[in-house]
Design a protein around this motif. Structure first.
Motif, PDB file in Angstrom:
ATOM      1  N   UNK A  78     -20.665-126.344   6.154  1.00 49.40           N
ATOM      2  CA  UNK A  78     -20.597-127.259   5.028  1.00 49.40           C
ATOM      3  C   UNK A  78     -20.331-128.704   5.369  1.00 49.40           C
ATOM      4  N   UNK A  79     -20.105-129.008   6.634  1.00 40.82           N
ATOM      5  CA  UNK A  79     -19.883-130.395   7.000  1.00 40.82           C
ATOM      6  C   UNK A  79     -21.170-131.205   6.892  1.00 40.82           C
ATOM      7  N   UNK A  80     -21.038-132.502   7.093  1.00 41.33           N
ATOM      8  CA  UNK A  80     -22.214-133.367   7.047  1.00 41.33           C
ATOM      9  C   UNK A  80     -21.808-134.809   6.922  1.00 41.33           C
ATOM     10  N   UNK A  81     -22.785-135.643   6.590  1.00 44.01           N
ATOM     11  CA  UNK A  81     -22.542-137.072   6.405  1.00 44.01           C
ATOM     12  C   UNK A  81     -22.533-137.398   4.926  1.00 44.01           C
ATOM     13  N   UNK A  82     -21.601-138.241   4.554  1.00 43.22           N
ATOM     14  CA  UNK A  82     -21.439-138.585   3.154  1.00 43.22           C
ATOM     15  C   UNK A  82     -20.951-140.017   3.062  1.00 43.22           C
ATOM     16  N   UNK A  83     -21.283-140.670   1.965  1.00 42.73           N
ATOM     17  CA  UNK A  83     -20.797-142.026   1.740  1.00 42.73           C
ATOM     18  C   UNK A  83     -19.380-141.984   1.177  1.00 42.73           C
ATOM     19  N   UNK A  84     -18.645-143.060   1.381  1.00 44.68           N
ATOM     20  CA  UNK A  84     -17.290-143.166   0.827  1.00 44.68           C
ATOM     21  C   UNK A  84     -17.327-142.937  -0.680  1.00 44.68           C
ATOM     22  N   UNK A  85     -16.371-142.155  -1.152  1.00 47.85           N
ATOM     23  CA  UNK A  85     -16.318-141.789  -2.558  1.00 47.85           C
ATOM     24  C   UNK A  85     -17.012-140.483  -2.882  1.00 47.85           C
ATOM     25  N   UNK A 108      -6.860-125.473   6.983  1.00 47.52           N
ATOM     26  CA  UNK A 108      -7.828-126.413   7.531  1.00 47.52           C
ATOM     27  C   UNK A 108      -7.068-127.496   8.290  1.00 47.52           C
ATOM     28  N   UNK A 109      -7.557-127.787   9.479  1.00 47.54           N
ATOM     29  CA  UNK A 109      -7.074-128.893  10.290  1.00 47.54           C
ATOM     30  C   UNK A 109      -8.241-129.849  10.512  1.00 47.54           C
ATOM     31  N   UNK A 110      -7.941-131.021  11.030  1.00 44.60           N
ATOM     32  CA  UNK A 110      -8.998-131.948  11.420  1.00 44.60           C
ATOM     33  C   UNK A 110      -8.558-132.744  12.628  1.00 44.60           C
ATOM     34  N   UNK A 111      -9.561-133.214  13.378  1.00 47.81           N
ATOM     35  CA  UNK A 111      -9.299-134.039  14.545  1.00 47.81           C
ATOM     36  C   UNK A 111     -10.318-135.154  14.602  1.00 47.81           C
ATOM     37  N   UNK A 137     -13.279-139.118   8.392  1.00 49.72           N
ATOM     38  CA  UNK A 137     -14.229-138.726   9.423  1.00 49.72           C
ATOM     39  C   UNK A 137     -13.511-137.977  10.544  1.00 49.72           C
ATOM     40  N   UNK A 138     -13.947-136.752  10.810  1.00 56.29           N
ATOM     41  CA  UNK A 138     -13.285-135.904  11.804  1.00 56.29           C
ATOM     42  C   UNK A 138     -14.046-134.600  11.951  1.00 56.29           C
ATOM     43  N   UNK A 139     -13.692-133.852  12.993  1.00 55.86           N
ATOM     44  CA  UNK A 139     -14.115-132.464  13.088  1.00 55.86           C
ATOM     45  C   UNK A 139     -13.076-131.653  12.317  1.00 55.86           C
ATOM     46  N   UNK A 140     -13.549-130.819  11.405  1.00 56.47           N
ATOM     47  CA  UNK A 140     -12.663-130.009  10.580  1.00 56.47           C
ATOM     48  C   UNK A 140     -12.686-128.569  11.080  1.00 56.47           C
ATOM     49  N   UNK A 141     -11.497-128.021  11.292  1.00 52.93           N
ATOM     50  CA  UNK A 141     -11.347-126.683  11.845  1.00 52.93           C
ATOM     51  C   UNK A 141     -10.655-125.760  10.847  1.00 52.93           C
ATOM     52  N   UNK A 148       2.839-121.392  11.350  1.00 57.12           N
ATOM     53  CA  UNK A 148       2.159-121.513  12.644  1.00 57.12           C
ATOM     54  C   UNK A 148       0.768-120.911  12.574  1.00 57.12           C
ATOM     55  N   UNK A 149      -0.186-121.613  13.201  1.00 54.74           N
ATOM     56  CA  UNK A 149      -1.581-121.206  13.179  1.00 54.74           C
ATOM     57  C   UNK A 149      -2.106-121.108  14.594  1.00 54.74           C
ATOM     58  N   UNK A 150      -2.765-119.976  14.904  1.00 55.39           N
ATOM     59  CA  UNK A 150      -3.184-119.758  16.281  1.00 55.39           C
ATOM     60  C   UNK A 150      -4.606-119.278  16.453  1.00 55.39           C
ATOM     61  N   UNK A 151      -5.295-118.908  15.364  1.00 57.45           N
ATOM     62  CA  UNK A 151      -6.712-118.562  15.448  1.00 57.45           C
ATOM     63  C   UNK A 151      -7.511-119.756  14.955  1.00 57.45           C
ATOM     64  N   UNK A 152      -8.599-120.091  15.679  1.00 58.28           N
ATOM     65  CA  UNK A 152      -9.348-121.314  15.376  1.00 58.28           C
ATOM     66  C   UNK A 152     -10.844-121.036  15.337  1.00 58.28           C
ATOM     67  N   UNK A 153     -11.531-121.761  14.447  1.00 59.36           N
ATOM     68  CA  UNK A 153     -12.974-121.769  14.466  1.00 59.36           C
ATOM     69  C   UNK A 153     -13.487-122.862  15.389  1.00 59.36           C
ATOM     70  N   UNK A 154     -14.818-123.028  15.441  1.00 66.87           N
ATOM     71  CA  UNK A 154     -15.430-124.018  16.320  1.00 66.87           C
ATOM     72  C   UNK A 154     -15.501-125.388  15.674  1.00 66.87           C
ATOM     73  N   UNK A 155     -15.331-125.468  14.383  1.00 65.67           N
ATOM     74  CA  UNK A 155     -15.304-126.753  13.713  1.00 65.67           C
ATOM     75  C   UNK A 155     -16.616-127.135  13.049  1.00 65.67           C
ATOM     76  N   UNK A 156     -16.504-127.986  12.045  1.00 67.68           N
ATOM     77  CA  UNK A 156     -17.671-128.566  11.381  1.00 67.68           C
ATOM     78  C   UNK A 156     -17.394-130.049  11.180  1.00 67.68           C
ATOM     79  N   UNK A 157     -18.395-130.878  11.507  1.00 71.24           N
ATOM     80  CA  UNK A 157     -18.197-132.321  11.521  1.00 71.24           C
ATOM     81  C   UNK A 157     -18.367-132.904  10.123  1.00 71.24           C
ATOM     82  N   UNK A 158     -17.451-133.781   9.748  1.00 70.81           N
ATOM     83  CA  UNK A 158     -17.547-134.573   8.520  1.00 70.81           C
ATOM     84  C   UNK A 158     -17.550-136.037   8.921  1.00 70.81           C
TER      85      UNK A 158
END
Length: 126
Positions: free
Chosen positions: A8-15, A36-39, A94-98, A113-123
């Motif tokens: 579901x990630x992708x590019x979007x304009x502000x707002x 959900x985390x982000x980096x 703007x980040x990779x969301x995990x 505490x969270x220890x299982x992670x996905x590969x992420x989706x870019x926003x």
């Protein structure tokens, strides 16, 4: 072992808005929380939101201050999915969301505490 796959990630304009989804598979997750985390580039991974998943019909939700009122986390236990509706997007989002699932000894966020992670989706927000 739990597998988490984000989409579901992708590019979007502000707002603008996006809806991120996390599909859990593999061994049935018996923990209490998913998150959900982000980096962002050059920054540490940070928690965004988590939701309690082991209480039918409801449970605790928690948001980082930076996203309160703009992001909404939800769950569908029948489909083993957790979604993050991200609205009123800012360039700072703007980040990779995990997607993450709770595990003892993992990364601490909001007292859980969270220890299982996905590969992420870019926003990306411009």
């Amino acid at each position: 072992h739990v597998q988490l796959v984000e989409s579901g990630g992708g590019s979007e304009q502000a707002g603008g808005s996006l809806r991120l989804s996390c599909q859990a598979s593999g061994n049935t997750y018996s923990g209490q929380y998913m998150a959900w985390f982000r980096q962002a580039p050059g920054k540490d991974r940070e928690g965004v939101a988590y939701i309690q998943v082991d209480r039918p019909g409801g449970g605790q939700v928690y948001y980082a201050d930076s996203v309160k009122g703009r992001f909404t986390i939800s769950r569908d236990n029948l489909r083993n999915t957790v979604a993050l509706q991200v609205s009123s997007l800012k360039p700072d989002d703007t980040a990779m969301y995990y997607c993450a699932a709770g595990q003892n000894g993992g990364t601490l966020f909001g007292g859980v505490r969270f220890g299982y992670w996905g590969q992420g989706t870019q926003v990306t927000v411009s």
